[in-house]
Design a protein around this motif. Structure first.
Motif, PDB file in Angstrom:
ATOM      1  N   MET A   1       0.841  -1.177   0.000  1.00 34.67           N
ATOM      2  CA  MET A   1       0.000   0.000   0.000  1.00 34.67           C
ATOM      3  C   MET A   1       0.891   1.247   0.000  1.00 34.67           C
ATOM      4  SD  MET A   1      -2.838   0.958   2.799  1.00 34.67           S
ATOM      5  CE  MET A   1      -4.276   1.757   2.250  1.00 34.67           C
ATOM      6  N   SER A   2       0.619   2.152  -0.874  1.00 34.98           N
ATOM      7  CA  SER A   2       1.414   3.374  -0.927  1.00 34.98           C
ATOM      8  C   SER A   2       0.519   4.579  -0.694  1.00 34.98           C
ATOM      9  CB  SER A   2       2.121   3.499  -2.270  1.00 34.98           C
ATOM     10  OG  SER A   2       1.171   3.655  -3.292  1.00 34.98           O
ATOM     11  N   SER A   3       1.146   5.628  -0.286  1.00 28.39           N
ATOM     12  CA  SER A   3       0.389   6.869  -0.082  1.00 28.39           C
ATOM     13  C   SER A   3       1.152   8.003  -0.737  1.00 28.39           C
ATOM     14  CB  SER A   3       0.195   7.144   1.410  1.00 28.39           C
ATOM     15  OG  SER A   3       1.442   7.367   2.022  1.00 28.39           O
ATOM     16  N   PHE A   4       0.458   9.059  -1.014  1.00 32.61           N
ATOM     17  CA  PHE A   4       1.100  10.224  -1.583  1.00 32.61           C
ATOM     18  C   PHE A   4       0.435  11.470  -1.031  1.00 32.61           C
ATOM     19  CE2 PHE A   4      -2.397   9.305  -4.372  1.00 32.61           C
ATOM     20  CZ  PHE A   4      -2.910  10.549  -4.718  1.00 32.61           C
ATOM     21  N   CYS A   5       1.143  12.556  -1.180  1.00 34.64           N
ATOM     22  CA  CYS A   5       0.651  13.837  -0.683  1.00 34.64           C
ATOM     23  C   CYS A   5       0.582  14.801  -1.859  1.00 34.64           C
ATOM     24  CB  CYS A   5       1.604  14.383   0.381  1.00 34.64           C
ATOM     25  SG  CYS A   5       1.121  15.992   1.016  1.00 34.64           S
ATOM     26  N   PHE A   6      -0.542  15.443  -2.032  1.00 35.20           N
ATOM     27  CA  PHE A   6      -0.707  16.427  -3.090  1.00 35.20           C
ATOM     28  C   PHE A   6      -0.608  17.809  -2.459  1.00 35.20           C
ATOM     29  CE2 PHE A   6      -3.434  19.232  -5.646  1.00 35.20           C
ATOM     30  CZ  PHE A   6      -2.758  19.133  -6.850  1.00 35.20           C
ATOM     31  N   VAL A   7       0.340  18.599  -2.933  1.00 32.12           N
ATOM     32  CA  VAL A   7       0.554  19.935  -2.389  1.00 32.12           C
ATOM     33  C   VAL A   7       0.057  20.957  -3.402  1.00 32.12           C
ATOM     34  CG1 VAL A   7       2.265  21.597  -1.573  1.00 32.12           C
ATOM     35  CG2 VAL A   7       2.574  19.157  -1.112  1.00 32.12           C
ATOM     36  N   LEU A   8      -0.846  21.819  -2.992  1.00 28.14           N
ATOM     37  CA  LEU A   8      -1.323  22.891  -3.852  1.00 28.14           C
ATOM     38  C   LEU A   8      -0.549  24.152  -3.468  1.00 28.14           C
ATOM     39  CD1 LEU A   8      -3.318  23.888  -5.986  1.00 28.14           C
ATOM     40  CD2 LEU A   8      -4.931  24.355  -4.150  1.00 28.14           C
ATOM     41  N   MET A   9       0.385  24.536  -4.318  1.00 23.79           N
ATOM     42  CA  MET A   9       1.227  25.697  -4.022  1.00 23.79           C
ATOM     43  C   MET A   9       0.467  26.988  -4.264  1.00 23.79           C
ATOM     44  SD  MET A   9       3.925  24.678  -2.801  1.00 23.79           S
ATOM     45  CE  MET A   9       5.082  25.987  -2.772  1.00 23.79           C
ATOM     46  N   MET A  10       0.694  27.922  -3.395  1.00 23.32           N
ATOM     47  CA  MET A  10       0.076  29.239  -3.526  1.00 23.32           C
ATOM     48  C   MET A  10       0.886  30.070  -4.503  1.00 23.32           C
ATOM     49  SD  MET A  10      -2.456  30.915  -2.381  1.00 23.32           S
ATOM     50  CE  MET A  10      -3.066  32.561  -2.294  1.00 23.32           C
ATOM     51  N   GLU A  11       0.209  30.624  -5.489  1.00 23.74           N
ATOM     52  CA  GLU A  11       0.839  31.534  -6.449  1.00 23.74           C
ATOM     53  C   GLU A  11       0.613  32.954  -5.934  1.00 23.74           C
ATOM     54  OE1 GLU A  11       2.130  30.857  -9.720  1.00 23.74           O
ATOM     55  OE2 GLU A  11       1.964  28.697  -9.498  1.00 23.74           O
ATOM     56  N   TRP A  12       1.658  33.765  -5.991  1.00 24.94           N
ATOM     57  CA  TRP A  12       1.588  35.136  -5.492  1.00 24.94           C
ATOM     58  C   TRP A  12       1.923  36.119  -6.600  1.00 24.94           C
ATOM     59  CZ3 TRP A  12      -0.325  35.559  -0.711  1.00 24.94           C
ATOM     60  CH2 TRP A  12      -0.219  34.454   0.139  1.00 24.94           C
ATOM     61  N   ARG A  13       1.229  37.242  -6.596  1.00 22.75           N
ATOM     62  CA  ARG A  13       1.520  38.335  -7.521  1.00 22.75           C
ATOM     63  C   ARG A  13       2.174  39.458  -6.720  1.00 22.75           C
ATOM     64  NH1 ARG A  13      -1.149  42.996  -8.806  1.00 22.75           N
ATOM     65  NH2 ARG A  13      -3.061  42.363  -7.768  1.00 22.75           N
ATOM     66  N   ILE A  14       3.259  40.005  -7.237  1.00 22.05           N
ATOM     67  CA  ILE A  14       3.936  41.115  -6.574  1.00 22.05           C
ATOM     68  C   ILE A  14       3.012  42.325  -6.607  1.00 22.05           C
ATOM     69  CG2 ILE A  14       5.920  42.676  -6.659  1.00 22.05           C
ATOM     70  CD1 ILE A  14       7.502  40.296  -7.906  1.00 22.05           C
ATOM     71  N   ALA A  15       2.752  42.884  -5.440  1.00 22.73           N
ATOM     72  CA  ALA A  15       1.821  44.004  -5.314  1.00 22.73           C
ATOM     73  C   ALA A  15       2.562  45.336  -5.307  1.00 22.73           C
ATOM     74  CB  ALA A  15       1.010  43.856  -4.023  1.00 22.73           C
ATOM     75  N   GLU A  16       1.808  46.400  -5.426  1.00 27.18           N
ATOM     76  CA  GLU A  16       2.377  47.745  -5.332  1.00 27.18           C
ATOM     77  C   GLU A  16       3.009  47.929  -3.953  1.00 27.18           C
ATOM     78  OE1 GLU A  16       2.500  50.119  -7.756  1.00 27.18           O
ATOM     79  OE2 GLU A  16       1.694  48.562  -9.064  1.00 27.18           O
ATOM     80  N   GLY A  17       3.983  48.817  -3.887  1.00 27.26           N
ATOM     81  CA  GLY A  17       4.593  49.145  -2.602  1.00 27.26           C
ATOM     82  C   GLY A  17       5.842  48.353  -2.276  1.00 27.26           C
ATOM     83  N   TYR A  18       6.338  47.556  -3.226  1.00 26.69           N
ATOM     84  CA  TYR A  18       7.571  46.814  -2.959  1.00 26.69           C
ATOM     85  C   TYR A  18       8.742  47.788  -2.878  1.00 26.69           C
ATOM     86  CZ  TYR A  18       7.985  47.168  -8.050  1.00 26.69           C
ATOM     87  OH  TYR A  18       8.031  47.628  -9.338  1.00 26.69           O
ATOM     88  N   GLN A  19       9.780  47.362  -2.169  1.00 23.02           N
ATOM     89  CA  GLN A  19      10.979  48.191  -2.020  1.00 23.02           C
ATOM     90  C   GLN A  19      12.225  47.327  -2.177  1.00 23.02           C
ATOM     91  OE1 GLN A  19      10.727  50.054   1.827  1.00 23.02           O
ATOM     92  NE2 GLN A  19       9.588  51.777   1.006  1.00 23.02           N
ATOM     93  N   ILE A  20      13.143  47.817  -2.985  1.00 22.43           N
ATOM     94  CA  ILE A  20      14.450  47.185  -3.142  1.00 22.43           C
ATOM     95  C   ILE A  20      15.465  48.268  -2.817  1.00 22.43           C
ATOM     96  CG2 ILE A  20      16.011  45.940  -4.675  1.00 22.43           C
ATOM     97  CD1 ILE A  20      13.452  45.623  -6.519  1.00 22.43           C
ATOM     98  N   ARG A  21      16.026  48.204  -1.607  1.00 19.48           N
ATOM     99  CA  ARG A  21      16.993  49.213  -1.173  1.00 19.48           C
ATOM    100  C   ARG A  21      18.386  48.610  -1.140  1.00 19.48           C
ATOM    101  NH1 ARG A  21      12.960  51.113   3.306  1.00 19.48           N
ATOM    102  NH2 ARG A  21      13.693  49.220   4.250  1.00 19.48           N
ATOM    103  N   PHE A  22      19.365  49.445  -1.476  1.00 18.67           N
ATOM    104  CA  PHE A  22      20.756  49.002  -1.385  1.00 18.67           C
ATOM    105  C   PHE A  22      21.565  50.087  -0.690  1.00 18.67           C
ATOM    106  CE2 PHE A  22      20.247  51.152  -5.424  1.00 18.67           C
ATOM    107  CZ  PHE A  22      21.339  52.006  -5.487  1.00 18.67           C
ATOM    108  N   ASP A  23      22.604  49.649   0.025  1.00 18.20           N
ATOM    109  CA  ASP A  23      23.443  50.577   0.764  1.00 18.20           C
ATOM    110  C   ASP A  23      24.877  50.072   0.749  1.00 18.20           C
ATOM    111  OD1 ASP A  23      24.258  52.685   2.338  1.00 18.20           O
ATOM    112  OD2 ASP A  23      23.531  51.813   4.213  1.00 18.20           O
ATOM    113  N   GLY A  24      25.734  50.826   0.084  1.00 16.18           N
ATOM    114  CA  GLY A  24      27.150  50.485   0.010  1.00 16.18           C
ATOM    115  C   GLY A  24      27.982  51.719   0.298  1.00 16.18           C
TER     116      GLY A  24
END
Length: 164
Positions: A1-24
């Protein structure tokens, strides 16, 4: 007897307000344009996938002359290499959240990096938050001296919306 797991991955959309900051040592600022595909479920991080692209020409240091310099062949060479991309290879749990490992393509060079991040939920909103360092010398940007000043700290905050 075998078993399996089905994973439903959540898809995400990048929303307004993201920030990519750099400091060097020689520059700090932000990148203003990012897009990508994110599949992530905190219950099954090993099944996650991140594909993100940042528009190099969207760099903003707060000084137009420095922006022009950063877009030139002296730094990022935005005309020849218009995007910075990250493609994940693995995602795992860590002490304070998660770590995504993958390929960072910058200035025509690809290097594997690890980015620690948190997945935050508050007031019905979701976001990813991470901090990491990039050694510009690894990517052939500018003159390097083998010191801490060769590294740039990057801080990313990405609000996301679930896709139905």
């Amino acid at each position: 007897m075998s078993s399996f797991c089905f994973v439903l991955m959540m898809e995400w959309r990048i929303a307004e307000g993201y920030q990519i900051r750099f400091d060097g040592k020689y520059a700090h600022g932000t990148f203003g344009k990012m897009e990508g595909k994110i599949r992530f479920d905190p219950a099954y991080p090993e099944e996650s996938r991140f594909e993100v692209s940042v528009d190099v020409a969207s760099i903003d240091t707060g000084i137009e002359l420095k922006n022009k310099h950063a877009r030139s062949e002296k730094w990022f060479d935005a005309e020849k290499y218009p995007h910075i991309t990250f493609s994940s290879k693995s995602v795992n749990r860590a002490d304070t959240g998660f770590v995504v490992r993958g390929d960072l393509a910058l200035h025509g060079i690809v290097k594997e990096i690890a980015i620690p991040f948190a997945f935050r939920k508050a007031d019905g909103k979701h976001s990813f938050y991470g901090k990491f360092k990039v050694n510009r010398g690894d990517f052939g940007i500018g003159k390097v001296n083998g010191k801490e000043s060769d590294s740039t700290a990057v801080e990313v905050t990405v609000p996301v919306l679930g896709l139905e």
